[in-house]
Design an enzyme around this catalytic site. Structure first.
Site, short mmCIF file in Angstrom:
data_model
loop_
_atom_site.label_atom_id
_atom_site.label_comp_id
_atom_site.label_asym_id
_atom_site.label_seq_id
_atom_site.Cartn_x
_atom_site.Cartn_y
_atom_site.Cartn_z
N ALA A 1 41.88 41.01 39.44
CA ALA A 1 42.63 40.21 38.85
C ALA A 1 44.05 41.06 38.70
O ALA A 1 43.82 42.26 38.70
CB ALA A 1 42.01 39.95 37.41
N GLU B 1 34.22 39.16 42.28
CA GLU B 1 33.56 38.05 41.64
C GLU B 1 33.84 36.81 42.47
O GLU B 1 32.96 35.76 42.52
CB GLU B 1 34.34 37.98 40.17
CG GLU B 1 33.49 38.74 39.21
CD GLU B 1 34.38 38.95 37.97
OE1 GLU B 1 35.76 39.10 38.02
OE2 GLU B 1 33.80 39.09 36.95
N GLY C 1 37.86 40.81 39.90
CA GLY C 1 37.96 39.36 40.38
C GLY C 1 37.62 39.09 41.80
O GLY C 1 37.06 38.12 42.11
N GLU D 1 35.98 47.28 35.92
CA GLU D 1 36.52 46.72 34.77
C GLU D 1 36.43 47.55 33.49
O GLU D 1 37.59 47.77 32.78
CB GLU D 1 36.08 45.30 34.29
CG GLU D 1 36.81 44.25 35.18
CD GLU D 1 36.00 43.95 36.52
OE1 GLU D 1 34.86 44.63 36.78
OE2 GLU D 1 36.14 42.65 37.12
N1 CO8 Z 1 46.17 44.21 40.07
C1 CO8 Z 1 47.75 44.35 40.08
N2 CO8 Z 1 48.12 45.16 41.31
C2 CO8 Z 1 47.22 45.87 41.82
C3 CO8 Z 1 45.62 45.61 41.85
C4 CO8 Z 1 45.33 44.82 40.72
N3 CO8 Z 1 44.11 44.66 40.58
N4 CO8 Z 1 45.26 46.38 42.82
C5 CO8 Z 1 46.20 47.09 43.38
N5 CO8 Z 1 47.37 46.67 43.17
C6 CO8 Z 1 48.75 47.02 43.40
C7 CO8 Z 1 49.35 48.33 43.23
O1 CO8 Z 1 49.72 48.51 41.84
C8 CO8 Z 1 50.04 48.76 44.04
O2 CO8 Z 1 51.36 48.08 43.69
P1 CO8 Z 1 52.76 49.06 43.85
O3 CO8 Z 1 52.75 49.58 45.38
O4 CO8 Z 1 53.69 47.82 43.26
O5 CO8 Z 1 52.82 49.85 42.93
C9 CO8 Z 1 49.60 48.20 45.24
O6 CO8 Z 1 48.78 47.11 45.11
C10 CO8 Z 1 48.98 48.88 46.20
O7 CO8 Z 1 47.77 49.51 45.51
P2 CO8 Z 1 47.56 51.05 45.35
O8 CO8 Z 1 48.90 52.01 45.75
O9 CO8 Z 1 47.04 51.55 43.98
O10 CO8 Z 1 46.70 51.54 46.52
P3 CO8 Z 1 45.61 52.71 46.75
O11 CO8 Z 1 45.12 52.55 48.32
O12 CO8 Z 1 46.02 53.86 46.17
O13 CO8 Z 1 44.35 52.43 46.04
C11 CO8 Z 1 42.75 50.67 44.89
C12 CO8 Z 1 43.56 51.13 46.41
C13 CO8 Z 1 41.49 51.93 44.73
C14 CO8 Z 1 41.89 49.46 45.17
C15 CO8 Z 1 43.73 50.88 43.69
O14 CO8 Z 1 44.81 49.85 44.00
C16 CO8 Z 1 42.91 50.15 42.62
O15 CO8 Z 1 42.06 50.93 41.70
N6 CO8 Z 1 43.29 48.86 42.09
C17 CO8 Z 1 42.64 48.36 40.78
C18 CO8 Z 1 41.29 47.88 41.25
C19 CO8 Z 1 40.78 47.32 39.87
O16 CO8 Z 1 40.83 47.95 39.08
N7 CO8 Z 1 40.28 45.94 40.00
C20 CO8 Z 1 39.83 45.31 38.74
C21 CO8 Z 1 40.95 44.58 38.14
S1 CO8 Z 1 40.28 44.04 36.67
C22 CO8 Z 1 39.61 42.50 36.96
O17 CO8 Z 1 39.60 42.04 38.28
C23 CO8 Z 1 39.03 41.72 35.85
C24 CO8 Z 1 38.38 40.48 36.55
C25 CO8 Z 1 38.06 39.44 35.21
C26 CO8 Z 1 39.14 39.09 34.66
C27 CO8 Z 1 39.08 38.09 33.60
C28 CO8 Z 1 40.32 37.78 32.78
C29 CO8 Z 1 40.86 39.36 32.27
#
Ligand code: CO8
Length: 260
Positions: A66, A115, A112, A135
Site C-alpha cells: 500500500a 495481499e 498490500g 507491515e
Molecule cells: N509506498 C509508497 N512508496 C513506495 C513504497 C510503498 N509501499 N515502496 C516503495 N516506494 C517508493 C519509494 O519511496 C521510492 O520513491 P522515491 O524515489 O520517490 O523516494 C521508490 O518507490 C523506489 O523505492 P526504493 O528507493 O525504496 O527502492 P529500493 O530498491 O531501495 O527498495 C524496497 C525496494 C525494499 C521494496 C523498498 O522500497 C521498501 O521497503 N518498500 C516498502 C515495502 C513495504 O513496507 N510495504 C508494505 C507497505 S504497508 C502495506 O502494504 C499495508 C497493507 C495493508 C494496508 C491496509 C490499510 C492501511
C-alpha cells in the site's frame, strides 16, 4: 473510467491488467485501488474475457505494498476505513470474482502487493521475486486480508514467522510453502501466466465460476463448503455448457463452451 495508474489489454480471451507506477514500485494508492476494482469488474462483465492476469510494470516490483506516503498521517478511524474499503473494493472482489485471476508476480510483492497476489486464484512467480508482509516494521499489521490468506496458504506457523519477522522470502521458498503455483524466469513469466490462462479458458466458464464459489465457501464463516459444492454441482446441470461438455465427450469432439 479513464485509467492513470493501470494499463489493460485484452487478447484471445485474456485480460491483462498491469499496475503502472513503476517509479513508486507500483505501490497501491487509493486511485490505483479504485482503478483496479473498476478494471476487474469490467473484465468479469465482459463476455469475451475468460481469464484475467494481473502484473506490475517494470522489472523490479509486482507491488511494493500500500502507498505508505498516503496513509502515514492517518488517524485510527481513517486507518480502519482504508483497510475496510480496500478489502471490500478490491481484495475480496478479486477472490470472489467469477472469472479466474492469475497474479504474475514479476518482482517485490510486499504488504498490500502480496495481499493482492494472495487474493488472486493462482500465482505464477518470477525467480527474482521477493515476497513478504513487512507491515509490523511500520508499526501496523497487514490490513488487506493478509493475516487470513497467508495463514491459509502457508499454514499458521509460517504465516506468524513471516508476519512477525517482517522478512521477505524468495520465489523458491514461496513455491516450497505453497504460496507460488509456478516459478519461472523473468523472461518467461508472462508466457507461463498466459499458458496457464489458456489451459483454463478451454474449460467451461460456468463450471469454473461454480468451482470458485464452492472452493471459497469452505473458507467462509458459517458456510458449509460441502453443502455449497452440492448446490453448485446441481446448478451445473442446468447450463448449456454442461450439455455441450457431455455431448462433445460422447461425440468424441472438443467442446465449444459459451459460458451459458
Ligand atoms: N509506498 C509508497 N512508496 C513506495 C513504497 C510503498 N509501499 N515502496 C516503495 N516506494 C517508493 C519509494 O519511496 C521510492 O520513491 P522515491 O524515489 O520517490 O523516494 C521508490 O518507490 C523506489 O523505492 P526504493 O528507493 O525504496 O527502492 P529500493 O530498491 O531501495 O527498495 C524496497 C525496494 C525494499 C521494496 C523498498 O522500497 C521498501 O521497503 N518498500 C516498502 C515495502 C513495504 O513496507 N510495504 C508494505 C507497505 S504497508 C502495506 O502494504 C499495508 C497493507 C495493508 C494496508 C491496509 C490499510 C492501511
Amino acid at each position: 473510467m479513464l485509467f492513470e495508474n493501470i494499463l489493460t489489454e485484452r487478447k484471445d480471451g485474456i485480460l491483462t491488467i498491469t499496475i503502472n507506477r513503476p517509479k513508486q514500485l507500483n505501490a497501491l494508492n487509493a486511485a490505483t485501488i479504485a482503478e483496479l476494482s473498476h478494471a476487474f469488474k469490467a473484465g468479469e462483465a465482459h463476455a469475451e474475457v475468460r481469464a484475467i492476469i494481473v502484473t506490475g510494470a517494470g522489472d523490479k516490483a509486482f507491488v511494493a505494498g500500500a502507498d505508505i506516503k498516503e496513509f502515514a498521517a492517518f488517524s485510527v478511524e481513517e486507518g480502519s476505513k482504508l483497510s475496510s474499503d480496500g478489502q471490500h473494493t478490491l481484495f475480496d472482489l478479486v477472490e470472489k470474482l467469477h472469472t479466474p485471476v492469475i497474479a504474475a508476480v514479476n518482482g517485490f510483492a510486499l504488504g498490500g502487493g502480496l495481499e493482492l497476489a494472495m487474493a488472486s486464484h493462482i500465482r505464477v512467480v518470477a525467480e527474482q521475486a521477493k515476497m513478504g508482509l513487512p507491515e509490523v516494521s511500520l508499526g501496523v499489521i497487514p490490513g488487506y486480508g493478509g493475516t487470513q490468506r497467508l495463514a491459509r496458504l502457508v499454514g499458521k506457523g509460517k504465516a506468524f514467522e513471516m508476519i512477525m519477522t517482517a522478512g521477505m522470502i524468495s520465489a523458491a521458498d514461496a513455491y516450497h510453502w505453497g504460496l507460488a503455483n509456478h516459478i519461472t524466469t523473468a523472461g518467461e513469466l508472462m508466457g507461463m501466466a498466459q499458458k496457464t490462462a489458456s489451459k483454463i479458458i478451454k474449460n467451461s466458464p460456468t463450471a469454473i465460476s461454480s468451482a470458485i464459489r464452492a472452493v471459497n465457501a469452505g473458507y467462509e464463516e458459517g458456510v458449509n463448503g460441502y453443502e455449497k459444492e452440492i448446490e453448485e454441482f446441481g446448478i451445473c446441470f442446468g447450463t448449456a455448457d454442461f450439455k455441450e461438455g457431455t455431448t462433445a465427450f460422447m461425440e468424441k469432439r472438443k467442446p465449444e463452451f459459451t459460458g451459458n
